[in-house]
Write an enzyme that holds these catalytic residues in place. Structure first.
Site, mmCIF file in Angstrom:
data_model
loop_
_atom_site.group_PDB
_atom_site.id
_atom_site.type_symbol
_atom_site.label_atom_id
_atom_site.label_comp_id
_atom_site.label_asym_id
_atom_site.label_seq_id
_atom_site.Cartn_x
_atom_site.Cartn_y
_atom_site.Cartn_z
ATOM 1 N N HIS A 65 -3.450 1.878 5.875
ATOM 2 C CA HIS A 65 -3.721 0.695 5.561
ATOM 3 C C HIS A 65 -2.598 0.092 7.237
ATOM 4 O O HIS A 65 -2.672 -0.774 7.398
ATOM 5 C CB HIS A 65 -3.043 -0.063 4.933
ATOM 6 C CG HIS A 65 -4.310 0.418 3.187
ATOM 7 N ND1 HIS A 65 -5.132 0.200 3.546
ATOM 8 C CD2 HIS A 65 -4.441 1.188 2.348
ATOM 9 C CE1 HIS A 65 -5.998 0.340 2.631
ATOM 10 N NE2 HIS A 65 -5.121 1.380 1.600
ATOM 11 N N HIS A 95 7.130 -1.042 8.157
ATOM 12 C CA HIS A 95 5.414 -0.119 8.473
ATOM 13 C C HIS A 95 5.044 -2.395 8.819
ATOM 14 O O HIS A 95 5.961 -2.939 8.933
ATOM 15 C CB HIS A 95 4.665 -0.602 6.689
ATOM 16 C CG HIS A 95 4.682 -1.864 6.179
ATOM 17 N ND1 HIS A 95 5.637 -2.024 5.062
ATOM 18 C CD2 HIS A 95 4.324 -3.215 6.027
ATOM 19 C CE1 HIS A 95 5.399 -2.712 4.387
ATOM 20 N NE2 HIS A 95 4.393 -4.053 4.833
ATOM 21 N N HIS A 97 2.453 -5.199 10.241
ATOM 22 C CA HIS A 97 0.810 -5.605 9.943
ATOM 23 C C HIS A 97 0.250 -5.865 10.945
ATOM 24 O O HIS A 97 1.134 -6.628 11.651
ATOM 25 C CB HIS A 97 0.862 -6.393 8.717
ATOM 26 C CG HIS A 97 0.805 -6.052 7.820
ATOM 27 N ND1 HIS A 97 0.453 -5.821 6.700
ATOM 28 C CD2 HIS A 97 2.165 -5.985 7.041
ATOM 29 C CE1 HIS A 97 0.895 -5.389 5.232
ATOM 30 N NE2 HIS A 97 2.175 -5.375 5.841
ATOM 31 N N GLU A 107 0.564 -11.590 8.699
ATOM 32 C CA GLU A 107 0.390 -12.010 7.334
ATOM 33 C C GLU A 107 1.279 -13.239 7.330
ATOM 34 O O GLU A 107 0.136 -13.985 6.761
ATOM 35 C CB GLU A 107 1.012 -10.615 6.143
ATOM 36 C CG GLU A 107 0.820 -9.390 7.330
ATOM 37 C CD GLU A 107 0.050 -8.548 5.290
ATOM 38 O OE1 GLU A 107 1.259 -8.469 4.531
ATOM 39 O OE2 GLU A 107 -1.021 -8.158 4.936
ATOM 40 N N HIS A 120 7.995 -5.268 8.102
ATOM 41 C CA HIS A 120 8.112 -5.496 6.998
ATOM 42 C C HIS A 120 8.785 -3.909 6.185
ATOM 43 O O HIS A 120 9.219 -3.238 6.957
ATOM 44 C CB HIS A 120 6.995 -5.264 5.757
ATOM 45 C CG HIS A 120 6.174 -6.836 6.012
ATOM 46 N ND1 HIS A 120 5.039 -6.764 5.288
ATOM 47 C CD2 HIS A 120 7.005 -7.737 6.367
ATOM 48 C CE1 HIS A 120 4.267 -8.036 5.714
ATOM 49 N NE2 HIS A 120 4.555 -8.314 6.120
ATOM 50 N N THR A 200 1.981 -7.804 -0.115
ATOM 51 C CA THR A 200 0.502 -8.710 0.671
ATOM 52 C C THR A 200 -0.747 -8.170 0.169
ATOM 53 O O THR A 200 -1.984 -8.505 0.645
ATOM 54 C CB THR A 200 0.872 -8.705 2.269
ATOM 55 O OG1 THR A 200 0.940 -7.467 2.637
ATOM 56 C CG2 THR A 200 2.189 -9.790 1.873
HETATM 57 C C1 LIG Z 1 3.498 -0.850 -3.044
HETATM 58 C C2 LIG Z 1 3.430 -0.420 -1.905
HETATM 59 C C3 LIG Z 1 3.627 -1.785 -0.949
HETATM 60 C C4 LIG Z 1 2.523 -2.204 -0.980
HETATM 61 F F1 LIG Z 1 1.252 -2.011 -0.532
HETATM 62 C C5 LIG Z 1 2.961 -3.521 0.321
HETATM 63 F F2 LIG Z 1 1.329 -4.282 0.356
HETATM 64 C C6 LIG Z 1 3.848 -4.068 0.752
HETATM 65 S S1 LIG Z 1 4.023 -5.376 2.075
HETATM 66 N N1 LIG Z 1 2.969 -5.631 2.924
HETATM 67 O O1 LIG Z 1 4.153 -6.563 0.908
HETATM 68 O O2 LIG Z 1 5.452 -5.319 2.289
HETATM 69 C C7 LIG Z 1 5.035 -3.352 0.640
HETATM 70 F F3 LIG Z 1 6.575 -3.801 0.611
HETATM 71 C C8 LIG Z 1 4.741 -1.450 -0.664
HETATM 72 F F4 LIG Z 1 6.146 -1.417 -0.719
HETATM 73 ZN ZN LIG Z 2 3.822 -4.886 4.959
#
Ligand SMILES: CCc1c(F)c(F)c(S(N)(=O)=O)c(F)c1F
Ligand SMILES: [Zn+2]
Length: 262
Positions: A65, A95, A97, A107, A120, A200
């Site tokens: 992803h 990571h 997006h 996002e 993020h 998200t």
């Molecule tokens: C549990 C794995 C996971 C996610 F699936 C995720 F969407 C996000 S996010 N995009 O809100 O930052 C995380 F930080 C994360 F740790």
């Molecule tokens: Zn994220």
């Protein structure tokens, strides 16, 4: 138990995630459209502090992803504290997006506008919870620092990450990525908006204190072009060091106005 499938296509995208992940219909879902004029200044909110000095990066991997850089979170060497947080939260991973060619991959949006990409940095509350997994499903378990990426000049440090991407081109590939300090990815200002939200992507747990930096970082067009992954939501937010605005009542999830929360 194998994880339930999800994606960004017509048959597995954000509009049907609620079938496998009913919390998608929850009342603190992310991402949101940030409306700066509706952000209210909270004098109790101080600056955020990022102690990333001892680089604890381990590897970079492609989980199908996103591209994730993982950190050693067995102690408090790399933490975020201050701002809306009651204690330090340990850096677990960061990571991206990404957007595709010309597609806007961020996002969160600001007044309906999206950025090329969004970074993020994911932290967890190791004071209250014994593992990331436990924290990831607790209402005060995670703190995610969101940084917008806009196209402009080449970002000198992002190269180390984009160059490593070729090593993790295929899902589930992992490669060493030691000694990377994510402090080099921060913009000059740490002014932020903050709100209580969620992951998200599935499992969409409502466990995230979001801290979104107002100032984007610049990356080149080439650095910002990855396959598109967009999903939108809406919620109210608070801001830091912004003038107090009485502002209209908060936007509810359905976009209908709800009475202001005092
Ligand atoms: C549990 C794995 C996971 C996610 F699936 C995720 F969407 C996000 S996010 N995009 O809100 O930052 C995380 F930080 C994360 F740790
Ligand atoms: Zn994220």
């Amino acid at each position: 138990m194998t994880g339930k499938h999800w994606g960004y296509g017509k048959d597995d995208g954000p509009s049907i995630w609620h079938q496998n992940f009913p919390v998608a219909e929850g009342d603190r879902q992310s991402p949101i459209d940030i409306m700066p004029q509706q952000a209210s200044h909270d004098p109790n909110l101080g600056p955020i502090v990022l102690n990333y000095d001892h680089c604890t990066s381990l590897n970079i991997c492609n989980n199908g992803h996103s591209v994730v850089v993982e950190f050693d979170d067995t102690d408090d060497r790399s933490v975020i504290l201050g701002g809306p947080l009651d204690n330090p939260y340990r850096l677990k991973q960061f990571h991206f997006h990404w957007g595709g060619k010309g597609c806007h991959g961020s996002e969160h949006t600001v007044e309906g506008n999206s950025y090329a990409s969004e970074l993020h940095l994911v932290h967890w509350n190791a004071v209250k919870y014994r593992s990331f997994g436990e924290a990831a499903s607790a209402p005060d378990g995670l703190a995610v620092l969101g940084i917008f990426l806009e196209t402009g000049d080449d970002h000198r440090w992002l190269h180390t990450i984009t160059d490593a991407l070729y090593m993790v081109k295929y899902k589930a590939s992992v490669t060493d990525f030691k000694g990377f300090n994510p402090k080099c990815l921060l913009p000059s200002s740490l002014h932020y908006w903050t709100y209580l939200g969620s992951l998200t992507t599935p499992p969409l747990h409502e466990s995230v204190t979001w801290i979104v930096l107002k100032e984007p970082i610049a990356v080149s067009e080439r650095q910002a072009s990855f396959e598109c992954s967009c999903s939108l939501g809406r919620k109210r937010i608070r801001g830091y060091a912004w003038k107090i605005t009485s502002g209209p009542p908060s936007l509810s999830k359905a976009g209908k106005y709800a009475p202001p929360i005092n």
